[in-house]
Motif scaffolding. Structure first.
Motif, PDB file in Angstrom:
ATOM      1  N   GLY A   6      22.366  10.001  27.128  1.00 40.33           N
ATOM      2  CA  GLY A   6      23.674   9.446  27.474  1.00 40.33           C
ATOM      3  C   GLY A   6      24.535   9.042  26.302  1.00 40.33           C
ATOM      4  N   ALA A   7      24.146   9.447  25.081  1.00 47.28           N
ATOM      5  CA  ALA A   7      24.938   9.085  23.901  1.00 47.28           C
ATOM      6  C   ALA A   7      26.308   9.760  23.940  1.00 47.28           C
ATOM      7  CB  ALA A   7      24.201   9.495  22.633  1.00 47.28           C
ATOM      8  N   ARG A   8      27.305   9.052  23.455  1.00 50.39           N
ATOM      9  CA  ARG A   8      28.656   9.616  23.384  1.00 50.39           C
ATOM     10  C   ARG A   8      29.088   9.919  21.958  1.00 50.39           C
ATOM     11  NH1 ARG A   8      32.300   6.254  27.804  1.00 50.39           N
ATOM     12  NH2 ARG A   8      31.021   6.751  29.645  1.00 50.39           N
ATOM     13  N   ALA A   9      28.307   9.425  20.992  1.00 46.37           N
ATOM     14  CA  ALA A   9      28.663   9.636  19.592  1.00 46.37           C
ATOM     15  C   ALA A   9      27.391   9.738  18.751  1.00 46.37           C
ATOM     16  CB  ALA A   9      29.541   8.504  19.076  1.00 46.37           C
ATOM     17  N   VAL A  10      27.483  10.508  17.674  1.00 50.11           N
ATOM     18  CA  VAL A  10      26.363  10.646  16.742  1.00 50.11           C
ATOM     19  C   VAL A  10      26.882  10.399  15.329  1.00 50.11           C
ATOM     20  CG1 VAL A  10      25.097  12.258  18.190  1.00 50.11           C
ATOM     21  CG2 VAL A  10      26.716  13.146  16.503  1.00 50.11           C
ATOM     22  N   VAL A  11      25.963  10.057  14.429  1.00 50.79           N
ATOM     23  CA  VAL A  11      26.331   9.774  13.050  1.00 50.79           C
ATOM     24  C   VAL A  11      25.280  10.365  12.122  1.00 50.79           C
ATOM     25  CG1 VAL A  11      25.122   7.545  12.998  1.00 50.79           C
ATOM     26  CG2 VAL A  11      27.037   7.960  11.418  1.00 50.79           C
ATOM     27  N   CYS A  12      25.709  10.762  10.931  1.00 48.81           N
ATOM     28  CA  CYS A  12      24.754  11.227   9.930  1.00 48.81           C
ATOM     29  C   CYS A  12      25.288  10.951   8.533  1.00 48.81           C
ATOM     30  CB  CYS A  12      24.463  12.724  10.081  1.00 48.81           C
ATOM     31  SG  CYS A  12      25.853  13.810   9.675  1.00 48.81           S
ATOM     32  N   ALA A  13      24.376  10.806   7.592  1.00 49.02           N
ATOM     33  CA  ALA A  13      24.715  10.842   6.172  1.00 49.02           C
ATOM     34  C   ALA A  13      24.437  12.264   5.733  1.00 49.02           C
ATOM     35  CB  ALA A  13      23.834   9.862   5.399  1.00 49.02           C
ATOM     36  N   SER A  14      25.200  12.762   4.780  1.00 49.27           N
ATOM     37  CA  SER A  14      25.030  14.173   4.461  1.00 49.27           C
ATOM     38  C   SER A  14      25.457  14.507   3.051  1.00 49.27           C
ATOM     39  CB  SER A  14      25.827  15.028   5.450  1.00 49.27           C
ATOM     40  OG  SER A  14      25.661  16.406   5.188  1.00 49.27           O
ATOM     41  N   THR A  15      24.751  15.498   2.469  1.00 44.83           N
ATOM     42  CA  THR A  15      25.215  16.130   1.244  1.00 44.83           C
ATOM     43  C   THR A  15      25.910  17.435   1.596  1.00 44.83           C
ATOM     44  OG1 THR A  15      23.038  17.173   0.972  1.00 44.83           O
ATOM     45  CG2 THR A  15      23.442  15.132  -0.234  1.00 44.83           C
ATOM     46  N   GLY A  16      26.112  17.696   2.881  1.00 47.66           N
ATOM     47  CA  GLY A  16      26.893  18.860   3.272  1.00 47.66           C
ATOM     48  C   GLY A  16      26.445  19.582   4.514  1.00 47.66           C
TER      49      GLY A  16
ATOM     50  N   VAL B  88      23.832   4.434   7.595  1.00 46.61           N
ATOM     51  CA  VAL B  88      23.644   5.165   8.851  1.00 46.61           C
ATOM     52  C   VAL B  88      22.493   4.573   9.664  1.00 46.61           C
ATOM     53  CG1 VAL B  88      22.814   7.373   9.783  1.00 46.61           C
ATOM     54  CG2 VAL B  88      24.720   7.324   8.159  1.00 46.61           C
ATOM     55  N   ARG B  89      21.417   4.226   8.984  1.00 45.15           N
ATOM     56  CA  ARG B  89      20.283   3.600   9.683  1.00 45.15           C
ATOM     57  C   ARG B  89      20.733   2.335  10.416  1.00 45.15           C
ATOM     58  NH1 ARG B  89      14.962   5.089   7.891  1.00 45.15           N
ATOM     59  NH2 ARG B  89      14.948   6.398   6.020  1.00 45.15           N
ATOM     60  N   LYS B  90      21.538   1.525   9.746  1.00 49.28           N
ATOM     61  CA  LYS B  90      22.013   0.277  10.360  1.00 49.28           C
ATOM     62  C   LYS B  90      22.946   0.561  11.533  1.00 49.28           C
ATOM     63  CE  LYS B  90      21.557  -2.466   6.128  1.00 49.28           C
ATOM     64  NZ  LYS B  90      22.266  -3.208   5.051  1.00 49.28           N
ATOM     65  N   LEU B  91      23.769   1.595  11.419  1.00 49.00           N
ATOM     66  CA  LEU B  91      24.643   1.972  12.526  1.00 49.00           C
ATOM     67  C   LEU B  91      23.808   2.386  13.737  1.00 49.00           C
ATOM     68  CD1 LEU B  91      27.381   4.032  10.639  1.00 49.00           C
ATOM     69  CD2 LEU B  91      27.710   1.838  11.788  1.00 49.00           C
ATOM     70  N   GLY B  92      22.708   3.084  13.479  1.00 50.24           N
ATOM     71  CA  GLY B  92      21.822   3.494  14.567  1.00 50.24           C
ATOM     72  C   GLY B  92      21.175   2.311  15.252  1.00 50.24           C
ATOM     73  N   GLU B  93      20.858   1.292  14.469  1.00 49.75           N
ATOM     74  CA  GLU B  93      20.226   0.093  15.031  1.00 49.75           C
ATOM     75  C   GLU B  93      21.176  -0.705  15.914  1.00 49.75           C
ATOM     76  OE1 GLU B  93      18.923  -1.933  11.564  1.00 49.75           O
ATOM     77  OE2 GLU B  93      17.298  -0.504  11.110  1.00 49.75           O
TER      78      GLU B  93
END
Length: 354
Positions: free
Chosen positions: A82-92, A147-152
C-alpha cells in the motif's frame, strides 16, 4: 522458464522465476520485462586468458542496468503493502530504475544523490521519469543514512539494497547464467560497490543448486575500485574517489554478504585501479563490441589482473550500459576535426591515391 526465451514472450523476472521469489499468487506484478539479458561469448578475452569467457550484459535491461532486477521486486512489494511513495540514495543507476518502476506503479519517487558525483546520463533518466531529485552536500553513504531515517518514519518505502526484496530480484541473474550456459561457470567476476549484487548472485547460485538446477557453484570474484575499496582495506572509506561512479561507495550496505560470498565460494574481494578499469572499458568496446559504463568494466579489469585455471568457464557481469556515462566515453576519445566536403579531401584522409 529459461532466459533463452525471446523478448516477445519473456514475462519479466518475477513471472519467469516465481517459484524462487517471495511473491504471492495474487500479487500484482510491476514489471518492465526486465531480465533475459544477453550472455555474449568474449573471444578476445578468452584467447588472452586461455579460458572460455562470457559477458553477462546487464546494460540491456529496461533502464540500462542490473538494478531493474531488484527494483521490479522492491516496487511490486511496496505496492502490495500500500505504499504511495518510495525513496532511495543513489550514485545513478538505482535512481533511474526506482524512478522508472515507481512511474509504472503510479507511485511518487524521491531520490537523494551526492552533489557533483553522479553521471549526468543517469541523473537525466531519473528526472525524465518524474522523480523528485535532491542533491545533498555529502557523499552516497551520508545520503543513504538519511534515506534509512526516512524509511523509519513509516511515510515512505526505501528501495535501496537494504530492502531485502532488492536482493531477491537480483539473484535471478545467477539463474539466467546457469540457464544460458547449461551449468554454472567456474568463476564469476563482478564489480562491487554497495555489494548487493555479489551477495545476490551467490544466493542465486546456492538456491539453484539446492533446487537441483545446478550441480556446482562458481568462485565469486568481486572487485572494488582502488579509491573506493573499504572491504579490501577492512575499514570505511570516508571520501571514496574513483572514475567508476556506480561503485564510488565507502561503506557498503551488503559488506558482510560480499565477504561471505567470497569466503564460502573460495573466491575473493580485491581492487583494481582507475587505470585498469579504463583499460578494460576500452578493450571491451574495441575488441568485444560491448559498450559498458566504467564501473561495469571493473569485473573485466579484475579478470585481466587475476590468474585463473586454463580452460575454465568464466562469466563477467557488466552491470550497466555505456550510455549511462557519456562524459567518460567522450573523455577517452579524440573528437575528429572537420575536413572539406570533397572526394579529394576524404581520399587524402583515408590514404587513397588518385
Amino acid at each position: 522458464m529459461s532466459a533463452e526465451s525471446t523478448r516477445t514472450n519473456w514475462p519479466g523476472i518475477i513471472e519467469a522465476y516465481r517459484d524462487f521469489l517471495p511473491i504471492a499468487d495474487d500479487t500484482e506484478v510491476v514489471t518492465l520485462y526486465e531480465g533475459a539479458t544477453p550472455l555474449y561469448p568474449a573471444p578476445y578475452l578468452s584467447e588472452i586468458k586461455g579460458a572460455e569467457v562470457y559477458l553477462k550484459f546487464e546494460g540491456a535491461n529496461p533502464t540500462g542496468s542490473f538494478k531493474d532486477r531488484g527494483m521490479t521486486m522492491a516496487i511490486t512489494k511496496a505496492k502490495e503493502a500500500g505504499a504511495r511513495a518510495v525513496v532511495c540514495a543513489s550514485t545513478g543507476n538505482t535512481s533511474a530504475s526506482a524512478a522508472a518502476y515507481a512511474a509504472r506503479a503510479n507511485m511518487a519517487c524521491v531520490v537523494l544523490i551526492p552533489a557533483g558525483y553522479i553521471a549526468l546520463g543517469k541523473l537525466a533518466q531519473a528526472l525524465v521519469y518524474g522523480a523528485k531529485v535532491l542533491q545533498i552536500k555529502g557523499n552516497f553513504d551520508e545520503a543513504l543514512e538519511i534515506v534509512r531515517k526516512l524509511g523509519e518514519s513509516g511515510e515512505i518505502t526505501v528501495v535501496n539494497s537494504i530492502n531485502p526484496y532488492r536482493i531477491e530480484g537480483q539473484k535471478t541473474g545467477a539463474f539466467e547464467v546457469v540457464d544460458q550456459l547449461g551449468a554454472p561457470p567456474d568463476y564469476h567476476f563482478i564489480p562491487v560497490g554497495n555489494a548487493g549484487n555479489i551477495t545476490a548472485y551467490w544466493r542465486g547460485y546456492n538456491e539453484y543448486q539446492k533446487a537441483g538446477r545446478a550441480n556446482s557453484k562458481p568462485k565469486m570474484m568481486g572487485f572494488q575500485a582502488a579509491g573506493a575499496a573499504p572491504i579490501v582495506l577492512g575499514h570505511i572509506v570516508n571520501n571514496p574517489d574513483t572514475i567508476a561512479t556506480a561503485i564510488r561507495i565507502g561503506n557498503p550496505a551488503s559488506w558482510e554478504g560480499a565477504l561471505a560470498a567470497a569466503k564460502d565460494s573460495f573466491g575473493l574481494i580485491s581492487s583494481v585501479t582507475d587505470e585498469q578499469i579504463l583499460d578494460a572499458y576500452a578493450k571491451l568496446a574495441r575488441y568485444e563490441s560491448v559498450f559498458c559504463e566504467p564501473a561495469s568494466a571493473a569485473s573485466v579489469a579484475g579478470l585481466l589482473a587475476t590468474d585463473i585455471e586454463k580452460d575454465s568457464k568464466v562469466v563477467c557481469v557488466l552491470t550497466g550500459h555505456g550510455l549511462k556515462d557519456p562524459d567518460t566515453a567522450i573523455s577517452q576519445i579524440k573528437v575528429p576535426e572537420a575536413v572539406d566536403a570533397s572526394y579529394s579531401a576524404i581520399a587524402k584522409e583515408l590514404g587513397i591515391e588518385g
